[in-house]
Design an enzyme around this catalytic site. Structure first.
Site, PDB file in Angstrom:
ATOM      1  N   ASP A   1       9.041  25.137 -86.692  1.00  0.00           N
ATOM      2  CA  ASP A   1      10.720  25.270 -86.228  1.00  0.00           C
ATOM      3  C   ASP A   1      10.112  25.907 -85.088  1.00  0.00           C
ATOM      4  O   ASP A   1       9.002  25.311 -84.357  1.00  0.00           O
ATOM      5  CB  ASP A   1      11.178  26.477 -87.001  1.00  0.00           C
ATOM      6  CG  ASP A   1      12.894  26.218 -86.436  1.00  0.00           C
ATOM      7  OD1 ASP A   1      13.818  25.919 -85.562  1.00  0.00           O
ATOM      8  OD2 ASP A   1      14.150  25.604 -87.818  1.00  0.00           O
TER       9      ASP A   1
ATOM     10  N   GLU B   1      18.728  31.554 -84.758  1.00  0.00           N
ATOM     11  CA  GLU B   1      17.444  31.028 -83.951  1.00  0.00           C
ATOM     12  C   GLU B   1      17.462  31.568 -81.815  1.00  0.00           C
ATOM     13  O   GLU B   1      18.580  32.656 -81.761  1.00  0.00           O
ATOM     14  CB  GLU B   1      18.047  29.161 -83.290  1.00  0.00           C
ATOM     15  CG  GLU B   1      17.644  28.830 -83.879  1.00  0.00           C
ATOM     16  CD  GLU B   1      16.322  27.901 -83.436  1.00  0.00           C
ATOM     17  OE1 GLU B   1      15.677  28.698 -82.804  1.00  0.00           O
ATOM     18  OE2 GLU B   1      15.989  26.809 -84.143  1.00  0.00           O
TER      19      GLU B   1
ATOM     20  N   ARG C   1      23.166  17.210 -80.692  1.00  0.00           N
ATOM     21  CA  ARG C   1      23.981  18.876 -79.399  1.00  0.00           C
ATOM     22  C   ARG C   1      22.655  18.896 -78.993  1.00  0.00           C
ATOM     23  O   ARG C   1      21.270  18.173 -79.701  1.00  0.00           O
ATOM     24  CB  ARG C   1      23.976  19.308 -80.415  1.00  0.00           C
ATOM     25  CG  ARG C   1      22.766  20.219 -81.729  1.00  0.00           C
ATOM     26  CD  ARG C   1      24.154  21.508 -82.894  1.00  0.00           C
ATOM     27  NE  ARG C   1      23.081  21.586 -83.474  1.00  0.00           N
ATOM     28  CZ  ARG C   1      22.198  22.125 -83.689  1.00  0.00           C
ATOM     29  NH1 ARG C   1      21.510  22.451 -82.451  1.00  0.00           N
ATOM     30  NH2 ARG C   1      21.560  22.817 -85.521  1.00  0.00           N
TER      31      ARG C   1
ATOM     32  N   ASN D   1      19.344  21.596 -78.748  1.00  0.00           N
ATOM     33  CA  ASN D   1      18.775  22.231 -80.016  1.00  0.00           C
ATOM     34  C   ASN D   1      17.959  23.487 -79.495  1.00  0.00           C
ATOM     35  O   ASN D   1      18.451  24.239 -78.045  1.00  0.00           O
ATOM     36  CB  ASN D   1      17.738  21.560 -81.019  1.00  0.00           C
ATOM     37  CG  ASN D   1      17.870  22.885 -82.242  1.00  0.00           C
ATOM     38  OD1 ASN D   1      18.414  22.988 -82.745  1.00  0.00           O
ATOM     39  ND2 ASN D   1      16.213  22.382 -83.134  1.00  0.00           N
TER      40      ASN D   1
ATOM     41  N   ASN E   1      12.615  20.653 -80.561  1.00  0.00           N
ATOM     42  CA  ASN E   1      12.306  22.421 -81.868  1.00  0.00           C
ATOM     43  C   ASN E   1      11.427  23.307 -80.840  1.00  0.00           C
ATOM     44  O   ASN E   1      12.018  23.267 -79.182  1.00  0.00           O
ATOM     45  CB  ASN E   1      11.455  22.483 -83.252  1.00  0.00           C
ATOM     46  CG  ASN E   1      12.816  23.420 -84.088  1.00  0.00           C
ATOM     47  OD1 ASN E   1      13.422  24.275 -82.858  1.00  0.00           O
ATOM     48  ND2 ASN E   1      13.786  23.129 -84.592  1.00  0.00           N
TER      49      ASN E   1
END
Length: 279
Positions: free
Chosen positions: A191, A13, A96, A98, A143
């Site tokens: 995403d 990521e 958490r 991201n 995201n």
């Protein structure tokens, strides 16, 4: 579509081009690793954070800023001691940080996510003076982020809503207004994303086997296939678009042995330059 780094990231990521070192920064969230890929040599090095790490950005004063499972941190160098700036809780607990990124005006944006519960996460803005501001609530999986070349619009994805939203954005203050739906994604889940110099959005498709380019008005312009089911994010370095992917949750690797690898394509257009946090 080229494989530039054959690796088995569980959850690759947060790619961002580090112009200072001419390298690509990216993370493996689940392994808690912050990577640095050098395209000139093809080498990839990393350091371990000690917890899940959602994203990374370059700090203008040197080093990095990290969004991790427990909060926001600075790191003076690769593997160096971390300094916590803010601890951020999710309600209910268990979430958490991201995705996130620095903007062109010295601010760092990052959002949280929850594994099982909708609506308890949020999007935050960390200003250069280290103050933290809650910019959106009722979020499930914060995201992708991006800004139009003129800075007047910010694009944002809360993955579980199935689309990309747009806000009016004030570059002088970082304030947001007038949230509206820009794109409904009908292939996989939206995403991470980035924006090119033409103002078009590039959206990675989790469970969608590809990345899509959308016009500023939301029209689908093109789709690029990726030999991995879970494409997580993308970032420009010149006209090269780098894409991170994931292996987590994939049951059968027979048709995607390269899942988790780093891919690249020649986009034919440059990207909006990556920002740096000015704190």
């Amino acid at each position: 579509m080229d494989v530039v780094l054959s690796t088995e990231a569980r959850l690759g990521e947060g790619p961002v081009w580090d112009a200072r070192s001419s390298t690509l920064r990216w993370v493996d969230i689940e392994r808690g690793e912050v990577h640095r890929f050098d395209p000139a040599s093809g080498t990839d090095t990393f350091f371990e954070v000690g917890e899940r790490v959602g994203t990374v950005a370059v700090r203008a004063a040197g080093g990095l800023v990290l969004a991790t499972q427990t909060g926001l941190y600075t790191c003076l160098d690769d593997g160096g001691r971390r300094t916590r700036l803010h601890e951020v809780d999710t309600d209910p607990p268990g979430g958490r940080f991201n995705d996130g990124k620095a903007d062109a005006w010295g601010r760092f944006w990052a959002g949280t996510m929850l594994d099982r519960t909708d609506g308890g996460a949020a999007l935050y803005r960390l200003d250069p003076d280290h103050s933290l501001h809650t910019m959106a609530t009722g979020v499930s999986v914060s995201n992708g982020l991006g800004w139009s070349p003129d800075g007047a619009t910010m694009y944002y994805t809360d993955t579980r809503t199935g689309g990309v939203d747009a806000f009016d954005h004030d570059p002088s203050t970082g304030d947001l207004a007038n949230r509206r739906r820009l794109v409904d994604v009908d292939r996989g889940w939206p995403d991470g994303m980035t924006v090119d110099s033409d103002g078009c959005l590039w959206v990675a498709l989790w469970d969608g086997w590809g990345v899509r380019r959308y016009a500023p008005d939301g029209r689908l312009l093109s789709t690029f296939e990726v030999p991995a089911q879970r494409v997580t994010s993308c970032a420009f370095a010149g006209t090269t678009l780098y894409l991170t992917t994931a292996r987590i949750g994939v049951r059968d690797f027979g048709d995607q042995p390269l899942a988790g690898s780093l891919f690249a394509l020649d986009a034919g257009v440059t990207g909006v330059p990556a920002g740096e946090w000015a704190g």
